[in-house]
Design a protein around this motif. Structure first.
Motif, mmCIF file in Angstrom:
data_model
loop_
_atom_site.group_PDB
_atom_site.id
_atom_site.type_symbol
_atom_site.label_atom_id
_atom_site.label_comp_id
_atom_site.label_asym_id
_atom_site.label_seq_id
_atom_site.Cartn_x
_atom_site.Cartn_y
_atom_site.Cartn_z
ATOM 1 N N LEU A 136 -0.834 -3.181 27.485
ATOM 2 C CA LEU A 136 -2.118 -3.858 27.304
ATOM 3 C C LEU A 136 -1.975 -5.360 27.523
ATOM 4 O O LEU A 136 -2.766 -5.969 28.259
ATOM 5 C CB LEU A 136 -2.651 -3.584 25.897
ATOM 6 N N PHE A 137 -0.964 -5.971 26.902
ATOM 7 C CA PHE A 137 -0.745 -7.409 27.067
ATOM 8 C C PHE A 137 -0.447 -7.749 28.527
ATOM 9 O O PHE A 137 -0.892 -8.781 29.047
ATOM 10 C CB PHE A 137 0.412 -7.878 26.178
ATOM 11 N N THR A 138 0.311 -6.879 29.187
ATOM 12 C CA THR A 138 0.659 -7.107 30.589
ATOM 13 C C THR A 138 -0.586 -7.086 31.465
ATOM 14 O O THR A 138 -0.745 -7.936 32.354
ATOM 15 C CB THR A 138 1.666 -6.041 31.068
ATOM 16 N N PHE A 139 -1.462 -6.129 31.233
ATOM 17 C CA PHE A 139 -2.699 -6.051 32.018
ATOM 18 C C PHE A 139 -3.572 -7.280 31.791
ATOM 19 O O PHE A 139 -4.098 -7.866 32.757
ATOM 20 C CB PHE A 139 -3.489 -4.795 31.656
ATOM 21 N N ILE A 140 -3.733 -7.699 30.540
ATOM 22 C CA ILE A 140 -4.553 -8.871 30.230
ATOM 23 C C ILE A 140 -3.979 -10.106 30.913
ATOM 24 O O ILE A 140 -4.723 -10.927 31.477
ATOM 25 C CB ILE A 140 -4.650 -9.075 28.708
ATOM 26 N N GLN A 141 -2.655 -10.240 30.870
ATOM 27 C CA GLN A 141 -2.008 -11.390 31.507
ATOM 28 C C GLN A 141 -2.254 -11.388 33.010
ATOM 29 O O GLN A 141 -2.607 -12.427 33.603
ATOM 30 C CB GLN A 141 -0.504 -11.356 31.216
ATOM 31 N N ALA A 142 -2.065 -10.226 33.649
ATOM 32 C CA ALA A 142 -2.172 -10.145 35.106
ATOM 33 C C ALA A 142 -3.611 -10.252 35.591
ATOM 34 O O ALA A 142 -3.876 -10.925 36.595
ATOM 35 C CB ALA A 142 -1.558 -8.826 35.596
ATOM 36 N N TYR A 143 -4.521 -9.616 34.910
ATOM 37 C CA TYR A 143 -5.891 -9.504 35.424
ATOM 38 C C TYR A 143 -6.817 -10.611 34.953
ATOM 39 O O TYR A 143 -7.682 -11.063 35.710
ATOM 40 C CB TYR A 143 -6.472 -8.147 35.024
ATOM 41 N N ARG A 182 -5.905 -14.511 36.424
ATOM 42 C CA ARG A 182 -7.081 -14.390 37.308
ATOM 43 C C ARG A 182 -6.881 -13.402 38.465
ATOM 44 O O ARG A 182 -7.329 -13.626 39.573
ATOM 45 C CB ARG A 182 -7.482 -15.764 37.853
ATOM 46 N N GLY A 183 -6.214 -12.311 38.169
ATOM 47 C CA GLY A 183 -6.066 -11.272 39.180
ATOM 48 C C GLY A 183 -7.389 -10.705 39.643
ATOM 49 O O GLY A 183 -7.498 -10.182 40.755
ATOM 50 N N PHE A 184 -8.427 -10.840 38.799
ATOM 51 C CA PHE A 184 -9.753 -10.330 39.165
ATOM 52 C C PHE A 184 -10.309 -11.013 40.407
ATOM 53 O O PHE A 184 -11.169 -10.459 41.109
ATOM 54 C CB PHE A 184 -10.726 -10.473 37.990
ATOM 55 N N LEU A 185 -9.811 -12.210 40.727
ATOM 56 C CA LEU A 185 -10.294 -12.916 41.915
ATOM 57 C C LEU A 185 -9.799 -12.266 43.207
ATOM 58 O O LEU A 185 -10.307 -12.577 44.281
ATOM 59 C CB LEU A 185 -9.853 -14.384 41.868
ATOM 60 N N ASP A 186 -8.827 -11.376 43.115
ATOM 61 C CA ASP A 186 -8.367 -10.628 44.281
ATOM 62 C C ASP A 186 -9.106 -9.304 44.432
ATOM 63 O O ASP A 186 -8.691 -8.440 45.216
ATOM 64 C CB ASP A 186 -6.852 -10.371 44.181
ATOM 65 N N GLY A 187 -10.193 -9.135 43.687
ATOM 66 C CA GLY A 187 -11.035 -7.955 43.846
ATOM 67 C C GLY A 187 -10.362 -6.669 43.398
ATOM 68 O O GLY A 187 -9.574 -6.648 42.455
ATOM 69 N N ARG A 188 -10.666 -5.602 44.114
ATOM 70 C CA ARG A 188 -10.116 -4.289 43.746
ATOM 71 C C ARG A 188 -8.597 -4.272 43.818
ATOM 72 O O ARG A 188 -7.931 -3.625 43.001
ATOM 73 C CB ARG A 188 -10.708 -3.208 44.652
ATOM 74 N N HIS A 189 -8.070 -4.977 44.809
ATOM 75 C CA HIS A 189 -6.608 -5.045 44.914
ATOM 76 C C HIS A 189 -6.010 -5.642 43.642
ATOM 77 O O HIS A 189 -4.998 -5.162 43.123
ATOM 78 C CB HIS A 189 -6.194 -5.889 46.114
ATOM 79 N N GLY A 190 -6.632 -6.707 43.146
ATOM 80 C CA GLY A 190 -6.132 -7.359 41.949
ATOM 81 C C GLY A 190 -6.155 -6.448 40.739
ATOM 82 O O GLY A 190 -5.230 -6.466 39.911
ATOM 83 N N PHE A 191 -7.207 -5.637 40.621
ATOM 84 C CA PHE A 191 -7.302 -4.692 39.507
ATOM 85 C C PHE A 191 -6.204 -3.636 39.594
ATOM 86 O O PHE A 191 -5.518 -3.350 38.608
ATOM 87 C CB PHE A 191 -8.677 -4.021 39.497
ATOM 88 N N ILE A 192 -6.034 -3.062 40.778
ATOM 89 C CA ILE A 192 -5.036 -2.000 40.942
ATOM 90 C C ILE A 192 -3.630 -2.523 40.658
ATOM 91 O O ILE A 192 -2.829 -1.872 39.973
ATOM 92 C CB ILE A 192 -5.121 -1.406 42.363
ATOM 93 N N VAL A 193 -3.314 -3.712 41.162
ATOM 94 C CA VAL A 193 -1.982 -4.270 40.938
ATOM 95 C C VAL A 193 -1.770 -4.589 39.459
ATOM 96 O O VAL A 193 -0.678 -4.363 38.917
ATOM 97 C CB VAL A 193 -1.763 -5.514 41.819
ATOM 98 N N ALA A 194 -2.797 -5.083 38.770
ATOM 99 C CA ALA A 194 -2.680 -5.345 37.334
ATOM 100 C C ALA A 194 -2.411 -4.057 36.567
ATOM 101 O O ALA A 194 -1.602 -4.032 35.629
ATOM 102 C CB ALA A 194 -3.947 -6.021 36.816
ATOM 103 N N VAL A 195 -3.076 -2.970 36.951
ATOM 104 C CA VAL A 195 -2.830 -1.668 36.318
ATOM 105 C C VAL A 195 -1.391 -1.226 36.573
ATOM 106 O O VAL A 195 -0.719 -0.702 35.670
ATOM 107 C CB VAL A 195 -3.827 -0.613 36.843
#
Length: 253
Positions: free
Chosen positions: A207-214, A218-231
């Motif tokens: 959970l902490f890792t996802f929050i940090q990455a996404y 600001r991984g959300f600025l990379d769109g769907r790719h950013g979400f998938i990589v954060a997961v």
């Protein structure tokens, strides 16, 4: 003007090695490839491009790279992985540094490629890597995974403009396979260091890792790719600690 030996380790990298070697032609005075007995066209491509190829059974990431360093004719080493390439700006920066005379060691930003897109946010950007250094005082360590440089004395660190293009994964299935491999190695490394996996880490590290990455990075600025990589980063944390938990339990038996 300083001279540079580029060192690359390979195993079945026919898909990537051509663009790696092409990006080195203007900056490297010597190219050494340490290959662990590839069964595809990797060696043929390297030899065709003028690289010196050394066959070496797999020793681990750091030791394999050190084999290439020991073979280098020049003091300065430019260390790349087969799935990396210098962009034009970084090529120009390295050439300028060579002309001025290399001093100390140099890092630059690695730009990671996931499923058809380079990502400029998240935990992997900016991804600074020291890859240009003098062999007399810098070596790779012997870690099973995520090898790092060992520096024997204080040395000036410089930063060059441009990007080291890292063709990380072309497809999701590649990411799954590599994540499984690296979490195996990560769990084994932590186990050998005597670390234990608590349920707190198993539950909350993903959970902490996802929050940090996404969110934080600001991984959300990379769109769907950013979400998938954060997961995937969260998945990697979960797998690393559950595999360590299994190793801890097996030790008790």
């Amino acid at each position: 003007m300083s001279a540079v030996t580029a060192v690359i380790i390979t195993h079945n990298e026919a898909r990537n090695i051509q663009q790696c070697l092409a990006s080195l032609k203007t900056v490297a005075d010597e190219i050494i490839v340490v290959d662990s007995f590839s069964t595809d066209d990797t060696v043929a491509i390297c030899e065709r491009e003028g690289a010196i190829v050394k066959q070496q059974a797999w020793l681990g990431f750091g030791p394999q790279k050190n084999v290439g360093i020991q073979l280098a004719k020049h003091e300065y080493i430019l260390s790349l992985d087969a799935d990396e390439a210098l962009d034009e700006v970084l090529q120009a920066s390295i050439l300028a540094a060579k002309q001025q005379g290399l001093q100390g060691m140099y890092d630059f930003t690695r730009l990671n490629f996931y499923y058809g897109k380079f990502l400029r946010h998240g935990v992997e950007y900016p991804d600074y890597k020291i890859r240009l250094f003098p062999k007399s005082i810098v070596r790779w360590n012997d870690e099973l995974v995520h090898e790092t440089l060992q520096i024997s004395q204080n040395i000036q660190q410089n930063r060059l403009k441009g990007h080291l293009l890292h063709y990380t994964y072309f497809a999701i299935r590649e990411h799954v396979a590599k994540a499984n491999k690296y979490t195996d190695l990560g769990a084994e490394l932590n186990f050998k260091k005597g670390k234990r996996a608590s349920w707190f880490k198993i539950l909350f590290s993903p959970l902490f890792t996802f929050i940090q990455a996404y969110i934080v990075k600001r991984g959300f600025l990379d769109g769907r790719h950013g979400f998938i990589v954060a997961v995937f980063h969260a998945y990697g944390a979960f797998m690393k600690y559950t595999k360590l938990w299994m190793l801890n339990n097996e030790k008790k038996k």
